[in-house]
Design an enzyme around this catalytic site. Structure first.
Site, PDB file in Angstrom:
ATOM      1  CB  SER A 131      -0.867   0.093   1.374  1.00 52.37           C
ATOM      2  OG  SER A 131      -1.446   0.702   1.396  1.00 52.37           O
ATOM      3  CE1 TYR A 144      -3.885  -2.092   5.528  1.00 54.71           C
ATOM      4  CE2 TYR A 144      -2.980  -0.360   5.305  1.00 54.71           C
ATOM      5  CZ  TYR A 144      -3.919  -0.988   4.299  1.00 54.71           C
ATOM      6  OH  TYR A 144      -4.056  -1.133   2.917  1.00 54.71           O
TER       7      TYR A 144
HETATM    8  N1  LIG Z   1      -9.110  -0.586  -0.777  1.00 56.45           N
HETATM    9  C1  LIG Z   1      -8.184   0.067  -1.099  1.00 56.45           C
HETATM   10  O1  LIG Z   1      -8.066   1.956  -0.943  1.00 56.45           O
HETATM   11  C2  LIG Z   1      -6.408  -0.275  -1.121  1.00 56.45           C
HETATM   12  C3  LIG Z   1      -5.019   0.574  -1.120  1.00 56.45           C
HETATM   13  C4  LIG Z   1      -3.937   0.008  -0.898  1.00 56.45           C
HETATM   14  C5  LIG Z   1      -4.239  -0.882  -0.496  1.00 56.45           C
HETATM   15  N2  LIG Z   1      -5.031  -1.859  -0.597  1.00 56.45           N
HETATM   16  C6  LIG Z   1      -4.528  -3.469  -0.089  1.00 56.45           C
HETATM   17  O2  LIG Z   1      -4.501  -4.663  -0.929  1.00 56.45           O
HETATM   18  C7  LIG Z   1      -5.461  -5.574  -0.477  1.00 56.45           C
HETATM   19  C8  LIG Z   1      -6.923  -5.876  -0.557  1.00 56.45           C
HETATM   20  O3  LIG Z   1      -7.595  -5.082  -0.461  1.00 56.45           O
HETATM   21  P1  LIG Z   1      -8.842  -4.968  -0.405  1.00 56.45           P
HETATM   22  O4  LIG Z   1      -9.492  -2.901  -0.738  1.00 56.45           O
HETATM   23  O5  LIG Z   1      -9.749  -5.090  -2.050  1.00 56.45           O
HETATM   24  O6  LIG Z   1      -9.341  -5.573   0.296  1.00 56.45           O
HETATM   25  P2  LIG Z   1     -11.480  -5.981   0.262  1.00 56.45           P
HETATM   26  O7  LIG Z   1     -12.001  -6.587   2.101  1.00 56.45           O
HETATM   27  O8  LIG Z   1     -12.074  -6.132  -0.500  1.00 56.45           O
HETATM   28  O9  LIG Z   1     -10.751  -7.807   0.322  1.00 56.45           O
HETATM   29  C9  LIG Z   1     -10.192  -8.396   1.201  1.00 56.45           C
HETATM   30  C10 LIG Z   1     -10.727  -9.637   0.642  1.00 56.45           C
HETATM   31  O10 LIG Z   1      -9.511 -10.669   1.749  1.00 56.45           O
HETATM   32  C11 LIG Z   1     -10.258 -11.940   2.663  1.00 56.45           C
HETATM   33  N3  LIG Z   1      -9.458 -11.774   3.368  1.00 56.45           N
HETATM   34  C12 LIG Z   1      -8.701 -10.971   5.163  1.00 56.45           C
HETATM   35  N4  LIG Z   1      -8.405 -11.471   5.633  1.00 56.45           N
HETATM   36  C13 LIG Z   1      -8.777 -12.996   5.261  1.00 56.45           C
HETATM   37  C14 LIG Z   1      -7.595 -14.312   5.992  1.00 56.45           C
HETATM   38  N5  LIG Z   1      -7.216 -13.965   7.049  1.00 56.45           N
HETATM   39  N6  LIG Z   1      -7.718 -15.882   5.287  1.00 56.45           N
HETATM   40  C15 LIG Z   1      -8.084 -15.575   4.246  1.00 56.45           C
HETATM   41  N7  LIG Z   1      -9.296 -14.101   3.383  1.00 56.45           N
HETATM   42  C16 LIG Z   1      -8.871 -13.343   4.310  1.00 56.45           C
HETATM   43  C17 LIG Z   1     -11.237 -11.187   2.771  1.00 56.45           C
HETATM   44  O11 LIG Z   1     -11.907 -11.636   3.065  1.00 56.45           O
HETATM   45  C18 LIG Z   1     -11.647 -10.336   1.413  1.00 56.45           C
HETATM   46  O12 LIG Z   1     -12.367 -11.474  -0.095  1.00 56.45           O
HETATM   47  C19 LIG Z   1      -5.424  -5.504   1.044  1.00 56.45           C
HETATM   48  O13 LIG Z   1      -4.192  -6.687   1.466  1.00 56.45           O
HETATM   49  C20 LIG Z   1      -5.771  -4.189   1.602  1.00 56.45           C
HETATM   50  O14 LIG Z   1      -4.556  -3.436   2.379  1.00 56.45           O
HETATM   51  C21 LIG Z   1      -6.165  -1.248   0.036  1.00 56.45           C
END
Ligand SMILES: NC(=O)c1ccc[n+]([C@@H]2O[C@H](COP(=O)([O-])OP(=O)(O)OC[C@H]3O[C@@H](n4cnc5c(N)ncnc54)[C@H](O)[C@@H]3O)[C@@H](O)[C@H]2O)c1
Length: 236
Positions: A131, A144
């Site tokens: 991130s 985080y």
């Molecule tokens: N959304 C943002 O703004 C953003 C920005 C930068 C990085 N990210 C990173 O991108 C990645 C995806 O985030 P997102 O926004 O798509 O989130 P999201 O919540 O939409 O999706 C996350 C997925 O991970 C799964 N998950 C969570 N914990 C788990 C576990 N212990 N075991 C198995 N599956 C698990 C959830 O069930 C979900 O399907 C994350 O690592 C997040 O930190 C997100």
């Protein structure tokens, strides 16, 4: 650009939602064979295995099932992640909430690398979700940010140790996903006065790093933040 991902064996964690889901669908669209490991159900067209990435034995069994289905691994994408108590000052954050963020975002990626590398093809690629929070912060994001800084470090360390595969991570700023909407609220995303990426845009960054088009890129953190972190404090 032709990414030549047709027939590639791709495993995506966190592929049931947000960025992971967009990645799984984009790889399927390229003609790849896709398996998804998530606590929730993955998309149609992908081989789904339900597991918690923080649980060593659950993840080991899930990887074995996914590899059995795919017949090996060319690409592993680590998207499973949680934001934890975003907005809560560290001094008010319970220890178990800190531990949960580190367990999913750091240990989950380490266990994924550990269990998948023995099956990884020569010339394979890992793409992990870090991130922009690995580099910049706002108040209330300490666990985080620490977890995402660790993903940047473990990306470099894995790239050095894993000689058969490249390992890179992507570092997007805010992405319109269920996680971001739950943390910030719909209005903050829909009426944002800052740039917001789509999950599909991040998926395209992931696909490029997973493809042989990026074969010289290894051990890198690709910061996709519209240039925000490039601005100095110089008043001009
Ligand atoms: N959304 C943002 O703004 C953003 C920005 C930068 C990085 N990210 C990173 O991108 C990645 C995806 O985030 P997102 O926004 O798509 O989130 P999201 O919540 O939409 O999706 C996350 C997925 O991970 C799964 N998950 C969570 N914990 C788990 C576990 N212990 N075991 C198995 N599956 C698990 C959830 O069930 C979900 O399907 C994350 O690592 C997040 O930190 C997100």
């Amino acid at each position: 650009m032709r990414l030549q991902l047709t027939g590639k064996k791709v495993l995506v964690t966190g592929g049931a939602s947000g960025i992971g889901l967009a990645c799984a669908l984009a790889f399927l669209d390229e003609g790849a064979d896709v398996a998804v490991i998530d606590r929730a159900q993955g998309p149609k067209g992908a081989f789904g295995v339900r597991a918690d990435v923080t649980d060593d034995s659950q993840l080991s069994t899930a990887v074995t099932k996914a590899v059995g289905h795919l017949g090996g691994l060319d690409v592993v994408v680590g998207c499973a992640g949680i934001s934890g108590p975003v907005g809560t000052p560290l001094v008010d954050t319970p220890a178990d909430a800190i531990a949960a963020v580190l367990a999913v975002n750091v240990t989950g990626q380490l266990l994924l690398a550990k269990h998948t590398y023995p099956h990884m093809a020569d010339g394979g690629a890992y793409v992990l979700l870090a991130s922009d929070s690995a580099f910049v912060s706002a108040p209330g994001m300490v666990p985080y940010c620490a977890s995402k800084g660790a993903v940047v470090s473990l990306t470099k360390a894995l790239a050095v140790e894993f000689t058969r595969a490249r390992v890179n991570c992507v570092c997007p700023s805010i992405v319109d996903t269920p996680m971001a909407r739950a943390d910030l609220g719909d209005a903050a995303i829909d009426e944002a006065d800052f740039p917001v990426q789509t999950a599909d845009e991040v998926a395209q960054q992931v696909l490029f790093l997973a493809s042989a088009r990026s074969r010289a890129i290894n051990g890198q953190a690709v910061l996709a933040d519209f240039g925000y972190s490039a601005r100095s404090g110089f008043p001009a």
